[in-house]
Design an enzyme around this catalytic site. Structure first.
Site, PDB file in Angstrom:
ATOM      1  N   ASP A  40       0.809  -1.225   0.000  1.00 35.94           N
ATOM      2  CA  ASP A  40       0.000   0.000   0.000  1.00 35.94           C
ATOM      3  C   ASP A  40       0.841   1.274   0.000  1.00 35.94           C
ATOM      4  O   ASP A  40       0.453   2.299   0.570  1.00 35.94           O
ATOM      5  CB  ASP A  40      -0.964   0.015   1.202  1.00 35.94           C
ATOM      6  CG  ASP A  40      -1.867  -1.199   1.209  1.00 35.94           C
ATOM      7  OD1 ASP A  40      -2.220  -1.674   0.122  1.00 35.94           O
ATOM      8  OD2 ASP A  40      -2.213  -1.667   2.312  1.00 35.94           O
ATOM      9  N   LYS A  57       1.639   2.205  -5.137  1.00 42.81           N
ATOM     10  CA  LYS A  57       2.150   1.664  -6.406  1.00 42.81           C
ATOM     11  C   LYS A  57       1.217   1.999  -7.574  1.00 42.81           C
ATOM     12  O   LYS A  57       1.664   2.420  -8.636  1.00 42.81           O
ATOM     13  CB  LYS A  57       2.316   0.127  -6.300  1.00 42.81           C
ATOM     14  CG  LYS A  57       3.333  -0.293  -5.249  1.00 42.81           C
ATOM     15  CD  LYS A  57       3.404  -1.795  -5.098  1.00 42.81           C
ATOM     16  CE  LYS A  57       2.192  -2.398  -4.414  1.00 42.81           C
ATOM     17  NZ  LYS A  57       1.999  -2.039  -3.008  1.00 42.81           N
ATOM     18  N   GLY A  95      -4.754  -4.123  -3.718  1.00 50.93           N
ATOM     19  CA  GLY A  95      -5.711  -3.062  -4.038  1.00 50.93           C
ATOM     20  C   GLY A  95      -4.884  -1.859  -4.428  1.00 50.93           C
ATOM     21  O   GLY A  95      -4.196  -1.279  -3.591  1.00 50.93           O
ATOM     22  N   HIS A  96      -4.881  -1.541  -5.705  1.00 51.24           N
ATOM     23  CA  HIS A  96      -4.063  -0.435  -6.210  1.00 51.24           C
ATOM     24  C   HIS A  96      -4.983   0.715  -6.594  1.00 51.24           C
ATOM     25  O   HIS A  96      -5.813   0.581  -7.493  1.00 51.24           O
ATOM     26  CB  HIS A  96      -3.215  -0.904  -7.401  1.00 51.24           C
ATOM     27  CG  HIS A  96      -2.172  -1.913  -7.022  1.00 51.24           C
ATOM     28  ND1 HIS A  96      -1.287  -2.456  -7.919  1.00 51.24           N
ATOM     29  CD2 HIS A  96      -1.870  -2.469  -5.818  1.00 51.24           C
ATOM     30  CE1 HIS A  96      -0.488  -3.304  -7.273  1.00 51.24           C
ATOM     31  NE2 HIS A  96      -0.829  -3.336  -6.016  1.00 51.24           N
ATOM     32  N   GLN A 130       1.836  -5.998  -3.316  1.00 46.66           N
ATOM     33  CA  GLN A 130       2.299  -6.125  -1.925  1.00 46.66           C
ATOM     34  C   GLN A 130       3.584  -5.305  -1.727  1.00 46.66           C
ATOM     35  O   GLN A 130       3.788  -4.329  -2.417  1.00 46.66           O
ATOM     36  CB  GLN A 130       2.506  -7.600  -1.527  1.00 46.66           C
ATOM     37  CG  GLN A 130       1.209  -8.399  -1.413  1.00 46.66           C
ATOM     38  CD  GLN A 130       0.616  -8.820  -2.736  1.00 46.66           C
ATOM     39  OE1 GLN A 130       1.263  -9.468  -3.537  1.00 46.66           O
ATOM     40  NE2 GLN A 130      -0.635  -8.455  -2.985  1.00 46.66           N
TER      41      GLN A 130
HETATM   42  P1  GDP Z   1      -0.868   0.378  -3.521  1.00 43.48           P
HETATM   43  O1  GDP Z   1      -1.459  -0.910  -3.065  1.00 43.48           O
HETATM   44  O2  GDP Z   1       0.613   0.440  -3.304  1.00 43.48           O
HETATM   45  O3  GDP Z   1      -1.239   0.752  -4.929  1.00 43.48           O
HETATM   46  O4  GDP Z   1      -1.482   1.499  -2.575  1.00 43.48           O
HETATM   47  P2  GDP Z   1      -3.023   1.637  -2.126  1.00 43.48           P
HETATM   48  O5  GDP Z   1      -3.806   2.141  -3.254  1.00 43.48           O
HETATM   49  O6  GDP Z   1      -3.485   0.385  -1.461  1.00 43.48           O
HETATM   50  O7  GDP Z   1      -2.896   2.673  -0.957  1.00 43.48           O
HETATM   51  C1  GDP Z   1      -2.366   3.943  -1.167  1.00 43.48           C
HETATM   52  C2  GDP Z   1      -3.437   4.963  -0.763  1.00 43.48           C
HETATM   53  O8  GDP Z   1      -2.854   6.236  -0.645  1.00 43.48           O
HETATM   54  C3  GDP Z   1      -4.529   5.132  -1.802  1.00 43.48           C
HETATM   55  O9  GDP Z   1      -5.716   5.476  -1.160  1.00 43.48           O
HETATM   56  C4  GDP Z   1      -4.019   6.278  -2.665  1.00 43.48           C
HETATM   57  O10 GDP Z   1      -5.072   6.989  -3.311  1.00 43.48           O
HETATM   58  C5  GDP Z   1      -3.374   7.138  -1.618  1.00 43.48           C
HETATM   59  N1  GDP Z   1      -2.217   7.932  -2.036  1.00 43.48           N
HETATM   60  C6  GDP Z   1      -1.237   7.612  -2.936  1.00 43.48           C
HETATM   61  N2  GDP Z   1      -0.290   8.574  -2.938  1.00 43.48           N
HETATM   62  C7  GDP Z   1      -0.689   9.494  -2.033  1.00 43.48           C
HETATM   63  C8  GDP Z   1      -0.122  10.719  -1.540  1.00 43.48           C
HETATM   64  O11 GDP Z   1       0.949  11.147  -1.932  1.00 43.48           O
HETATM   65  N3  GDP Z   1      -0.823  11.386  -0.574  1.00 43.48           N
HETATM   66  C9  GDP Z   1      -2.010  10.931  -0.086  1.00 43.48           C
HETATM   67  N4  GDP Z   1      -2.618  11.660   0.857  1.00 43.48           N
HETATM   68  N5  GDP Z   1      -2.566   9.802  -0.521  1.00 43.48           N
HETATM   69  C10 GDP Z   1      -1.900   9.089  -1.460  1.00 43.48           C
HETATM   70  P1  IMO Z   2      -1.041  -4.134  -2.278  1.00 42.70           P
HETATM   71  O1  IMO Z   2      -0.593  -4.647  -3.627  1.00 42.70           O
HETATM   72  C1  IMO Z   2      -1.021  -4.661   2.043  1.00 42.70           C
HETATM   73  C2  IMO Z   2      -1.040  -8.779   3.525  1.00 42.70           C
HETATM   74  C3  IMO Z   2      -2.288  -9.264   4.262  1.00 42.70           C
HETATM   75  C4  IMO Z   2      -1.680 -10.261   5.198  1.00 42.70           C
HETATM   76  C5  IMO Z   2      -0.573 -10.903   4.358  1.00 42.70           C
HETATM   77  C6  IMO Z   2      -0.975 -12.207   3.690  1.00 42.70           C
HETATM   78  O2  IMO Z   2      -2.331  -3.416  -2.301  1.00 42.70           O
HETATM   79  O3  IMO Z   2       0.080  -3.384  -1.630  1.00 42.70           O
HETATM   80  P2  IMO Z   2      -2.554 -12.825   1.667  1.00 42.70           P
HETATM   81  O4  IMO Z   2      -3.998 -12.512   1.415  1.00 42.70           O
HETATM   82  O5  IMO Z   2      -1.619 -12.340   0.637  1.00 42.70           O
HETATM   83  O6  IMO Z   2      -2.336 -14.288   1.981  1.00 42.70           O
HETATM   84  O7  IMO Z   2      -2.220 -12.050   3.037  1.00 42.70           O
HETATM   85  O8  IMO Z   2      -0.249  -9.946   3.364  1.00 42.70           O
HETATM   86  N1  IMO Z   2      -1.297  -8.233   2.179  1.00 42.70           N
HETATM   87  C7  IMO Z   2      -1.241  -6.929   1.882  1.00 42.70           C
HETATM   88  N2  IMO Z   2      -1.034  -5.850   2.677  1.00 42.70           N
HETATM   89  N3  IMO Z   2      -1.162  -4.503   0.714  1.00 42.70           N
HETATM   90  C8  IMO Z   2      -1.329  -5.570  -0.087  1.00 42.70           C
HETATM   91  O9  IMO Z   2      -1.314  -5.476  -1.438  1.00 42.70           O
HETATM   92  C9  IMO Z   2      -1.424  -6.850   0.490  1.00 42.70           C
HETATM   93  N4  IMO Z   2      -1.619  -8.096   0.002  1.00 42.70           N
HETATM   94  C10 IMO Z   2      -1.524  -8.928   1.044  1.00 42.70           C
HETATM   95  O10 IMO Z   2      -2.918  -8.208   4.926  1.00 42.70           O
HETATM   96  O11 IMO Z   2      -1.056  -9.601   6.285  1.00 42.70           O
HETATM   97 MG    MG Z   3      -2.982  -1.585  -1.794  1.00 44.12          MG
END
Ligand code: GDP
Ligand code: IMO
Ligand code: MG
Length: 424
Positions: free
Chosen positions: A13, A16, A40-41, A224
């Protein structure tokens, strides 16, 4: 031509999705190489927010092709939901011929999810805190050489193969207790398989190498984060795939010599979702402030993310493992208003001071040693020029670069595509 890799340096998270979307115009192909719908991207542009689970984050760009690589595990039901949602918003990557899928990618069955849930329930307090998407059991069947692959959906005996695997799962599930009814899920699975079959299937190894041969630019999108890597993460509290740059080789079929830039992405602080060690976690008001301001709730499961300060020993480890050549720092805006911010530079571990990631940070606690850094008050979300960056934020970046020995090339100051600065 080489393939660049973008991946997370923390526990996932890191942002990415957003950064792949920003960098996408520089590339001809975006390729997801591992993980599945545990990811979840999130992307934001034109006041719209999209969350992608399986589909690469290059889908909103007009020119780039997107590949779901052989290292990915696919839940056809979730993939269908993603495509249906995109369609509702005017994007149809299949019709637009912007999406292909690797024949060798493995399928997540409804019973894989049941196995994931049964295993987690059985572990009680020791559970991994998985996303319950069936990721672990699917990769277990892959390495156990029982799995079903995307290419199998085209075979006339696909149903038989499915039934054979489900029977095996039933027998395992019966050891955990009564098997829940999954007939509805099964019907949805077979409906979604029909949609999946409409996506062109490719051999990702040939597909990607052909792009490289033609001098086209490829970006591999990780899921991840490095600390969730099956080999090098905080085992056993990890995911079931190699989230590191080596995973891009096996997850797409490219040779190590073809890896070019490795773009490591990190938050200006740190979060983790699920169980497992997190040395810099703040289980106090400050952690709550980071969670609220940073909206730290899972994009896939909605679970509150655990929040803490940046962990430099963990990041140095991640940089080494991945061969990171440039850094992206996201969510700097979330730290605005903190008088002082902190960075963990070493751990107190077993009576010693160490500045590396030890074998086990679960049974033996790694206590963070924190360095205080002056914070900045300015709201960053409207900043679009490097010259507008507050001096104290620049000092924080310089401090990080000194410790990490890799330049921070991009700075993200908000979730929107536009809220991104190029630093060097
Ligand atoms: P990913 O899994 O690495 O793609 O990241 P996620 O989407 O799960 O989580 C990142 C969260 O931070 C999302 O809600 C994005 O919209 C948000 N986000 C990304 N970059 C920034 C930033 O620079 N500032 C803030 N406030 N939110 C951001
Ligand atoms: P993105 O791509 C954050 C974590 C789960 C759990 C562990 C194993 O959005 O960054 P799994 O379902 O893979 O067997 O769970 O990994 N986990 C993540 N945490 N971002 C993710 O993906 C994750 N995908 C799995 O919360 O601790
Ligand atoms: Mg994510």
């Amino acid at each position: 031509m080489t393939i660049d890799v973008l991946l997370g340096l923390q526990w996932g998270d890191e942002g990415k999705g957003k950064i792949v979307d920003v960098l996408c115009p520089q590339y001809d192909l975006i390729a997801r190489f591992q993980g599945g719908p545990n990811a979840g991207h999130t992307l934001e542009f034109n006041n719209q927010k999209y969350v992608l689970n399986t589909i690469p984050s290059g889908i909103f760009n007009d020119n780039a092709m997107n590949l779901i690589g052989n290292g990915v595990v696919i839940d056809p039901i979730i993939l269908k939901r993603e495509l249906d949602n995109l369609k509702k918003n005017g994007f149809d990557p299949v019709a637009q011929k912007k999406l292909v899928i690797a024949r060798k990618a493995h399928l997540i069955l409804p019973t894989h999810q049941l196995l994931d849930a049964a295993s987690e329930t059985n572990m009680g307090a020791d559970k991994i805190g998985s996303t319950l998407k069936g990721i672990g059991p699917t990769y277990m069947d892959k390495t156990g050489r029982n799995g079903l692959r995307v290419g199998d959906t085209m075979l006339t005996d696909f149903r038989d193969r499915y039934n054979k695997l489900v029977n095996k799962h039933r027998s395992i599930l019966s050891h955990y207790g009564e098997i829940p009814d999954f007939s509805e899920k099964e019907a949805a699975f077979f409906e979604a398989i029909e949609l999946l079959k409409s996506i062109p299937q490719v051999d990702s190894e040939h597909f990607v190498n052909q792009y490289l041969k033609e001098g086209k630019k490829v970006l591999a999108e990780g899921a991840q984060g490095t600390m969730l890597d099956i080999d090098f993460g905080s085992y056993p509290f990890v995911t079931s795939s190699n989230t590191t740059s080596a995973g891009a080789c096996t997850g797409l079929g490219v040779a190590p010599k073809n890896i070019g830039n490795v773009i490591g992405i990190f938050k200006a602080y740190c979060t983790r979702v699920g169980s497992g060690p997190f040395p810099t976690e703040l289980e106090n008001e400050t952690g709550e402030q980071l969670r609220q301001v940073g909206r730290e709730f899972g994009a896939t499961t909605g679970r509150p993310r655990r929040c803490g300060w940046i962990d430099l020993p963990a990041m140095k480890y991640a940089i080494m493992l991945n061969g990171v050549t440039e850094l992206v720092m996201t969510k700097a805006d979330v730290l605005s208003g903190f008088d002082t911010i902190y960075a963990c530079t070493s751990y107190k571990y077993n009576g010693d001071i160490i500045d590396y990631m030890p074998y086990d940070i679960h049974a033996v606690t790694a206590e963070p040693i924190l360095e205080a850094i002056p914070g900045w008050a300015e709201d960053l979300t409207g900043i679009r020029k490097v010259s507008e960056i507050p001096a104290k934020l620049s000092s924080y970046i310089t401090f990080l670069e000194k410790h990490l020995e890799v330049p921070v090339k991009y700075l993200s100051v908000g979730p929107d595509r536009e809220q991104t600065l190029i630093l060097s």
